[in-house]
Motif scaffolding. Structure first.
Motif, PDB file in Angstrom:
ATOM      1  N   SER A  14       0.852  -1.193   0.000  1.00  0.00           N
ATOM      2  CA  SER A  14       0.000   0.000   0.000  1.00  0.00           C
ATOM      3  C   SER A  14       0.884   1.239   0.000  1.00  0.00           C
ATOM      4  O   SER A  14       2.035   1.205   0.457  1.00  0.00           O
ATOM      5  N   GLU A  15       0.344   2.311  -0.538  1.00  0.00           N
ATOM      6  CA  GLU A  15       1.101   3.557  -0.622  1.00  0.00           C
ATOM      7  C   GLU A  15       0.409   4.649   0.180  1.00  0.00           C
ATOM      8  O   GLU A  15      -0.802   4.600   0.381  1.00  0.00           O
ATOM      9  N   ALA A  16       1.195   5.612   0.611  1.00  0.00           N
ATOM     10  CA  ALA A  16       0.665   6.745   1.372  1.00  0.00           C
ATOM     11  C   ALA A  16       1.465   7.991   1.010  1.00  0.00           C
ATOM     12  O   ALA A  16       2.640   7.905   0.669  1.00  0.00           O
ATOM     13  N   ILE A  17       0.802   9.114   1.106  1.00  0.00           N
ATOM     14  CA  ILE A  17       1.476  10.395   0.938  1.00  0.00           C
ATOM     15  C   ILE A  17       1.556  11.032   2.313  1.00  0.00           C
ATOM     16  O   ILE A  17       0.543  11.228   2.979  1.00  0.00           O
ATOM     17  N   CYS A  18       2.768  11.334   2.734  1.00  0.00           N
ATOM     18  CA  CYS A  18       3.027  11.884   4.059  1.00  0.00           C
ATOM     19  C   CYS A  18       3.360  13.366   3.942  1.00  0.00           C
ATOM     20  O   CYS A  18       3.881  13.821   2.935  1.00  0.00           O
ATOM     21  N   TYR A  19       3.083  14.096   5.012  1.00  0.00           N
ATOM     22  CA  TYR A  19       3.239  15.553   5.037  1.00  0.00           C
ATOM     23  C   TYR A  19       4.356  15.987   5.975  1.00  0.00           C
ATOM     24  O   TYR A  19       4.492  15.458   7.082  1.00  0.00           O
ATOM     25  N   SER A  20       5.127  16.962   5.535  1.00  0.00           N
ATOM     26  CA  SER A  20       6.091  17.651   6.398  1.00  0.00           C
ATOM     27  C   SER A  20       5.984  19.143   6.116  1.00  0.00           C
ATOM     28  O   SER A  20       5.932  19.550   4.952  1.00  0.00           O
ATOM     29  N   PRO A  21       5.979  19.981   7.165  1.00  0.00           N
ATOM     30  CA  PRO A  21       5.924  21.426   6.941  1.00  0.00           C
ATOM     31  C   PRO A  21       7.267  21.996   6.474  1.00  0.00           C
ATOM     32  O   PRO A  21       7.381  23.180   6.196  1.00  0.00           O
ATOM     33  N   SER A  22       8.270  21.136   6.382  1.00  0.00           N
ATOM     34  CA  SER A  22       9.614  21.571   6.016  1.00  0.00           C
ATOM     35  C   SER A  22      10.232  20.563   5.045  1.00  0.00           C
ATOM     36  O   SER A  22       9.900  19.374   5.080  1.00  0.00           O
ATOM     37  N   SER A  23      11.157  21.029   4.250  1.00  0.00           N
ATOM     38  CA  SER A  23      11.850  20.134   3.323  1.00  0.00           C
ATOM     39  C   SER A  23      12.936  19.313   4.020  1.00  0.00           C
ATOM     40  O   SER A  23      13.668  18.570   3.368  1.00  0.00           O
ATOM     41  N   ILE A  24      13.024  19.387   5.339  1.00  0.00           N
ATOM     42  CA  ILE A  24      14.030  18.639   6.092  1.00  0.00           C
ATOM     43  C   ILE A  24      13.968  17.145   5.792  1.00  0.00           C
ATOM     44  O   ILE A  24      14.982  16.448   5.863  1.00  0.00           O
ATOM     45  N   VAL A  25      12.798  16.641   5.417  1.00  0.00           N
ATOM     46  CA  VAL A  25      12.674  15.207   5.123  1.00  0.00           C
ATOM     47  C   VAL A  25      13.612  14.778   3.999  1.00  0.00           C
ATOM     48  O   VAL A  25      14.048  13.634   3.954  1.00  0.00           O
ATOM     49  N   ARG A  26      13.948  15.708   3.117  1.00  0.00           N
ATOM     50  CA  ARG A  26      14.873  15.389   2.024  1.00  0.00           C
ATOM     51  C   ARG A  26      16.271  15.043   2.549  1.00  0.00           C
ATOM     52  O   ARG A  26      17.040  14.368   1.873  1.00  0.00           O
ATOM     53  N   SER A  27      16.588  15.494   3.741  1.00  0.00           N
ATOM     54  CA  SER A  27      17.885  15.188   4.347  1.00  0.00           C
ATOM     55  C   SER A  27      17.899  13.815   5.021  1.00  0.00           C
ATOM     56  O   SER A  27      18.970  13.305   5.364  1.00  0.00           O
ATOM     57  N   TYR A  28      16.727  13.244   5.232  1.00  0.00           N
ATOM     58  CA  TYR A  28      16.627  11.978   5.957  1.00  0.00           C
ATOM     59  C   TYR A  28      16.234  10.791   5.089  1.00  0.00           C
ATOM     60  O   TYR A  28      16.367   9.650   5.517  1.00  0.00           O
ATOM     61  N   PHE A  29      15.760  11.063   3.871  1.00  0.00           N
ATOM     62  CA  PHE A  29      15.326   9.987   2.983  1.00  0.00           C
ATOM     63  C   PHE A  29      15.916  10.163   1.590  1.00  0.00           C
ATOM     64  O   PHE A  29      16.080  11.283   1.116  1.00  0.00           O
ATOM     65  N   VAL A  30      16.195   9.046   0.957  1.00  0.00           N
ATOM     66  CA  VAL A  30      16.685   9.014  -0.419  1.00  0.00           C
ATOM     67  C   VAL A  30      15.598   8.361  -1.265  1.00  0.00           C
ATOM     68  O   VAL A  30      15.045   7.322  -0.879  1.00  0.00           O
ATOM     69  N   LEU A  31      15.307   8.954  -2.391  1.00  0.00           N
ATOM     70  CA  LEU A  31      14.278   8.398  -3.270  1.00  0.00           C
ATOM     71  C   LEU A  31      14.655   7.008  -3.770  1.00  0.00           C
ATOM     72  O   LEU A  31      15.831   6.711  -4.002  1.00  0.00           O
ATOM     73  N   GLU A  32      13.623   6.188  -3.942  1.00  0.00           N
ATOM     74  CA  GLU A  32      13.756   4.824  -4.452  1.00  0.00           C
ATOM     75  C   GLU A  32      14.674   3.957  -3.597  1.00  0.00           C
ATOM     76  O   GLU A  32      15.290   3.021  -4.087  1.00  0.00           O
ATOM     77  N   ARG A  33      14.705   4.245  -2.321  1.00  0.00           N
ATOM     78  CA  ARG A  33      15.501   3.443  -1.391  1.00  0.00           C
ATOM     79  C   ARG A  33      14.567   2.762  -0.412  1.00  0.00           C
ATOM     80  O   ARG A  33      13.593   3.344   0.048  1.00  0.00           O
ATOM     81  N   ASP A  34      14.888   1.502  -0.104  1.00  0.00           N
ATOM     82  CA  ASP A  34      14.136   0.760   0.901  1.00  0.00           C
ATOM     83  C   ASP A  34      14.794   0.963   2.254  1.00  0.00           C
ATOM     84  O   ASP A  34      16.023   0.924   2.376  1.00  0.00           O
ATOM     85  N   TYR A  35      13.966   1.163   3.270  1.00  0.00           N
ATOM     86  CA  TYR A  35      14.427   1.325   4.646  1.00  0.00           C
ATOM     87  C   TYR A  35      13.815   0.223   5.503  1.00  0.00           C
ATOM     88  O   TYR A  35      12.626  -0.083   5.361  1.00  0.00           O
ATOM     89  N   GLN A  36      14.619  -0.348   6.373  1.00  0.00           N
ATOM     90  CA  GLN A  36      14.062  -1.249   7.367  1.00  0.00           C
ATOM     91  C   GLN A  36      13.008  -0.465   8.149  1.00  0.00           C
ATOM     92  O   GLN A  36      13.179   0.736   8.381  1.00  0.00           O
ATOM     93  N   LEU A  37      11.948  -1.114   8.544  1.00  0.00           N
ATOM     94  CA  LEU A  37      10.822  -0.444   9.184  1.00  0.00           C
ATOM     95  C   LEU A  37      11.253   0.418  10.368  1.00  0.00           C
ATOM     96  O   LEU A  37      10.878   1.590  10.451  1.00  0.00           O
ATOM     97  N   ALA A  38      12.039  -0.140  11.269  1.00  0.00           N
ATOM     98  CA  ALA A  38      12.461   0.624  12.456  1.00  0.00           C
ATOM     99  C   ALA A  38      13.296   1.842  12.061  1.00  0.00           C
ATOM    100  O   ALA A  38      13.166   2.912  12.668  1.00  0.00           O
ATOM    101  N   ASP A  39      14.132   1.701  11.051  1.00  0.00           N
ATOM    102  CA  ASP A  39      14.944   2.816  10.579  1.00  0.00           C
ATOM    103  C   ASP A  39      14.056   3.891   9.958  1.00  0.00           C
ATOM    104  O   ASP A  39      14.249   5.083  10.209  1.00  0.00           O
ATOM    105  N   PHE A  40      13.077   3.474   9.165  1.00  0.00           N
ATOM    106  CA  PHE A  40      12.156   4.440   8.562  1.00  0.00           C
ATOM    107  C   PHE A  40      11.406   5.229   9.642  1.00  0.00           C
ATOM    108  O   PHE A  40      11.292   6.449   9.560  1.00  0.00           O
ATOM    109  N   VAL A  41      10.922   4.531  10.659  1.00  0.00           N
ATOM    110  CA  VAL A  41      10.196   5.205  11.740  1.00  0.00           C
ATOM    111  C   VAL A  41      11.118   6.162  12.489  1.00  0.00           C
ATOM    112  O   VAL A  41      10.747   7.302  12.762  1.00  0.00           O
TER     113      VAL A  41
END
Length: 95
Positions: A14-41
């Motif tokens: 399933s897919e979801a669109i998540c919200y951030s009020p800042s572009s800081i998320v770009r510093s924590y995630f890389v596109l098309e990369r899989d993250y272990q669940l605990a790491d993603f959280v």
């Protein structure tokens, strides 16, 4: 603070669109990369708390949308902790 949305794919496909009020998320995630669940959280917790703090610094109050998004991520992730190899993929950033 440019709002940023990021599209993810949960371990069940399933897919979801998540919200951030800042572009800081770009510093924590890389596109098309899989993250272990605990790491993603953990990355989500860090990024969305920083984003909320930035809103607090600018407007004098935490960002309820960022904290709500984090709560939603944590609740959904809880469904998958018992599955081995639970991966979350970050698909795209939407600005």
């Amino acid at each position: 603070m440019p709002e940023t949305r990021f599209k993810i794919r949960w371990p069940d496909g399933s897919e979801a669109i998540c919200y951030s009020p800042s572009s800081i998320v770009r510093s924590y995630f890389v596109l098309e990369r899989d993250y272990q669940l605990a790491d993603f959280v953990a990355r989500s917790q860090t990024a969305l708390n920083i984003a909320s703090d930035r809103v607090r610094a600018k407007y004098g109050r935490a960002c309820g949308l960022a904290l709500g998004q984090l709560a939603e991520i944590e609740a959904t992730a809880a469904q998958f902790y018992s599955h081995s190899q639970s991966l979350v993929r970050v698909i795209e950033f939407i600005e």
